[in-house]
Scaffold this motif. Structure first.
Motif, PDB file in Angstrom:
ATOM      1  N   UNK A   6     -27.741  -6.295  -8.614  1.00 33.39           N
ATOM      2  CA  UNK A   6     -28.591  -7.115  -9.467  1.00 33.39           C
ATOM      3  C   UNK A   6     -27.737  -8.099 -10.261  1.00 33.39           C
ATOM      4  N   UNK A   7     -26.651  -7.606 -10.838  1.00 27.69           N
ATOM      5  CA  UNK A   7     -25.769  -8.482 -11.619  1.00 27.69           C
ATOM      6  C   UNK A   7     -25.233  -9.586 -10.717  1.00 27.69           C
ATOM      7  N   UNK A   8     -24.792  -9.179  -9.524  1.00 25.25           N
ATOM      8  CA  UNK A   8     -24.234 -10.148  -8.577  1.00 25.25           C
ATOM      9  C   UNK A   8     -25.225 -11.265  -8.277  1.00 25.25           C
ATOM     10  N   UNK A   9     -26.472 -10.874  -7.991  1.00 25.25           N
ATOM     11  CA  UNK A   9     -27.407 -11.895  -7.530  1.00 25.25           C
ATOM     12  C   UNK A   9     -27.872 -12.791  -8.690  1.00 25.25           C
ATOM     13  N   UNK A  10     -27.907 -12.238  -9.908  1.00 25.93           N
ATOM     14  CA  UNK A  10     -28.278 -13.077 -11.051  1.00 25.93           C
ATOM     15  C   UNK A  10     -27.195 -14.122 -11.315  1.00 25.93           C
ATOM     16  N   UNK A  11     -25.931 -13.708 -11.156  1.00 23.86           N
ATOM     17  CA  UNK A  11     -24.837 -14.661 -11.344  1.00 23.86           C
ATOM     18  C   UNK A  11     -24.869 -15.704 -10.223  1.00 23.86           C
TER      19      UNK A  11
ATOM     20  N   UNK B 101     -34.313  -9.429  -2.711  1.00 20.46           N
ATOM     21  CA  UNK B 101     -33.716  -8.399  -1.854  1.00 20.46           C
ATOM     22  C   UNK B 101     -32.587  -7.692  -2.607  1.00 20.46           C
ATOM     23  N   UNK B 102     -31.773  -8.452  -3.310  1.00 24.82           N
ATOM     24  CA  UNK B 102     -30.684  -7.833  -4.073  1.00 24.82           C
ATOM     25  C   UNK B 102     -31.223  -7.037  -5.255  1.00 24.82           C
ATOM     26  N   UNK B 103     -32.206  -7.610  -5.940  1.00 24.78           N
ATOM     27  CA  UNK B 103     -32.763  -6.887  -7.096  1.00 24.78           C
ATOM     28  C   UNK B 103     -33.350  -5.552  -6.650  1.00 24.78           C
ATOM     29  N   UNK B 104     -33.893  -5.512  -5.428  1.00 27.03           N
ATOM     30  CA  UNK B 104     -34.493  -4.271  -4.935  1.00 27.03           C
ATOM     31  C   UNK B 104     -33.515  -3.447  -4.120  1.00 27.03           C
TER      32      UNK B 104
END
Ligand SMILES: Nc1ncnc2c1ncn2[C@@H]1O[C@H](COP(=O)(O)OP(=O)(O)OP(=O)(O)O)[C@@H](O)[C@H]1O
Ligand SMILES: [Mg+2]
Lengths: 252, 328
Positions: A6-11, B101-104
């Motif tokens: 999650x952290x990775x994709x938010x960044x 997809x990453x959040x999930x």
């Protein structure tokens, strides 16, 4: 618990958007340059003799602090945009802890604003500032730390607002005072007591002070020790992160 | 097994009671429709079920997990398309899907394939690298549905999925939605303003003013508004009228030069009527009760938002005022 994905994709999201909107990079870099050359250049004739160092050199750490302040707050405040456009809802229903969201947002702001600060930093040779490799790296570390502290502060502020009409309120009543009372443009130790106290609870003051250690070596315009500066920045980062996480966790 | 179970759920916003003692059960693998006029409390219920709001009282479980205490388990089990768009317009379709997809926590090795499959499924594969800003409303909506499915949820919430779509996009989206239970083993919980769309639901609850006023299959609900209406035009209305009255022993009325009668089995009555009155018949039409009729009967108002008039708003205002006044 913090979810790395999650952290990775938010960044990642922030970086994609940052590099896509080239105009944003130009406008955010324009502000510090204008202050440095127009205000700094103009004022230097007036004040340099009084403070013992070249005024442009004196404000350079402050200009870095300004770059970081505006860019970190702007990035954090995009949370209000996200709320207004509903994006935040989409993120909040995902099975990720609220701390991951806060950390993800904070790191996005940190990377983007430290990057801009480093671009400005590259002007140092032209201002007659000498930095060893060690000092250069030290400045980058401080920029990252300060960016993180201000980003998390920005997130805490953003949690209180639901719509971006509040943007100018935040800019005029929080960001501008923070900037002026940070020692960026003039030394704060000569200010009246009230303003001096405010400047001492202003995290930006410590970031700017830490930068002065590298750029104005040995000058009496430095107020705190490096250890104090770093300790305050770390402390603020932790407090703001935890606060933002708790506020996010609370449901309506 | 009930995959969604809501018991006596209430939510109060200050003085406004958004929902009041709502109870719902939804079977796994079905499509459940939640209907109600503006401000009835549909979105509030969905927001509680998807863990964004906590209720004032009552209980809700999804896939066996409590929506308040086990919120992270609930979040894993559900996908949702909110009433208001939640896409990042600056990102491409692919990037929006990737964000989710990453959040999930979808396995990294699977992300790309899943996104491509999902985008093909909603016919957006060719546009995957366009920023969402450039999409039409219908494309955005489809993208949101695809995004809601990326982590293979067991339940998909759709809050007004077809709001603002043209008839063709609406039809396409419904084809897609009705396939979901069989193709993807998803239970669908949806709200809509368009009554005809609710026909595809296995079960429906109608909510008004925060309380559920009727629940059942579309057919069950339609039976509650009485039977079918047959309209007949003849060359000799008076004669035909007596003949039909004798035949079925029911009242036949006349309006606008047309006879009409109400019966429970309209389709099987028509042949008999034609046999009896023979060549006098000029035209016959059958009108079955629609969910819209059910809705009007239950709530006393028309649901279509395009027909919302100023009197409607005024009625609303008066009602809101009364509610406040009653509470004292
Ligand atoms: N955050 C909130 N604060 C205060 N009141 C709210 C809030 N959200 C909803 N309400 C009120 O709760 C009631 C139900 O709202 P809700 O959004 O659930 O209706 P809805 O059935 O989804 O309507 P629509 O068909 O217009 O989407 C309304 O009276 C609304 O004003
Ligand atoms: Mg709604």
């Amino acid at each position: 618990m913090i979810e790395a994905n999650a952290v990775y994709v938010l960044v990642l999201r922030e970086l994609i958007k940052f590099f896509r909107a080239k105009s944003r990079l130009i406008t955010t870099l324009a502000r510090p340059l204008i202050w440095l050359f127009l205000i700094g250049g103009g004022m230097s004739r007036l004040v340099s003799p009084g403070i013992g160092v070249d005024y442009m050199q004196f404000i350079f750490p402050g200009i870095l602090g300004m770059t970081i302040l505006f860019s970190s707050i702007f990035s954090a405040i995009s949370i209000i945009w996200d709320k207004e456009f509903g994006l935040m809802k989409g993120i909040l229903v995902a099975p990720v802890s609220r701390f991951s969201i806060v950390i993800g947002k904070a790191l996005s702001g940190t990377i983007v604003s430290a990057l801009q600060a480093v671009i400005i930093l590259l002007l140092f040779p032209f201002l007659g500032i000498k930095l060893s490799l060690m000092s250069f790296l030290y400045v980058i570390v401080i920029c990252l730390l300060l960016s993180f502290a201000i980003s998390t502060l920005g997130i805490v502020i953003a949690t209180f607002y639901e719509s971006f009409e509040s943007f100018s309120v935040i800019m005029n009543f929080i960001v501008m005072p923070m900037f002026f009372l940070s020692g960026a443009m003039y030394p704060v130790n000569k200010l009246p007591v009230i303003l001096k106290v405010i400047s001492q609870i202003n995290p930006l003051t410590y970031g700017v002070d830490a930068l002065k250690h590298a750029m104005l070596k040995g000058s009496d315009l430095i107020d705190f020790s490096v250890a104090t500066d770093i300790a305050v920045l770390v402390f603020c980062s932790v407090v703001f992160t935890v606060t933002a996480g708790i506020i996010f966790e609370r449901k309506k | 097994m009930s995959i969604i179970k809501v018991e006596n759920l209430s939510k109060q916003f200050g003085a406004v009671k958004a929902i009041n003692n709502v109870s719902i059960e939804v079977e796994e693998g079905t499509i459940f429709g939640f209907l109600g006029p503006n401000g009835a409390g549909k979105s509030t219920t969905i927001n509680i079920l998807c863990t964004l709001l906590s209720p004032t009282s009552g209980k809700a479980t999804i896939a066996g997990y409590d929506c308040i205490r086990d919120s992270s388990m609930v979040r894993k089990a559900i996908g949702i398309v909110f009433q208001d768009p939640t896409l990042d317009k600056e990102l491409t379709a692919y990037e929006n899907m990737m964000l989710h997809a990453y959040l999930y926590n979808v396995k990294r090795s699977e992300i790309k394939d899943r996104i491509h499959d999902a985008l093909r499924f909603v016919d957006l594969y060719e546009r995957k690298d366009d920023v969402v800003k450039k999409f039409s409303g219908g494309m955005k909506r489809r993208l949101e549905v695809a995004r809601g499915l990326i982590h293979r949820p067991r339940i998909l919430f759709l809050d007004e999925p077809t709001l603002g779509l043209d008839p063709q996009s609406r039809a396409n989206l419904w084809d897609f939605i009705t396939e979901l239970p069989a193709k993807h083993k998803v239970t669908v919980f949806m709200t809509t303003h368009y009554m005809d769309e609710a026909e595809v639901c296995d079960r429906i609850s109608i909510i008004d003013n925060g309380s559920i006023i009727a629940t059942g299959t579309p057919d069950e609900l339609k039976k509650t508004v009485g039977g079918d209406v047959i309209y007949i035009k003849t060359s000799d209305n008076d004669k035909a009228k007596t003949e039909i009255q004798e035949l079925f022993d029911i009242d036949v009325s006349e309006k606008n030069d047309e006879l009409f009668l109400t019966t429970l089995r309209g389709d099987s009555c028509i042949p008999e009527i034609i046999k009896t009155i023979g060549e006098k018949v000029l035209s016959v039409r059958l009108q079955r009760p629609t969910l819209n009729d059910v809705f009007i009967k239950m709530t006393g108002k028309q649901i279509r938002d395009e027909e919302v008039s100023s009197t409607y708003t005024m009625k609303e205002d008066i009602r809101a005022y009364r509610r406040r006044f009653d509470r004292g």
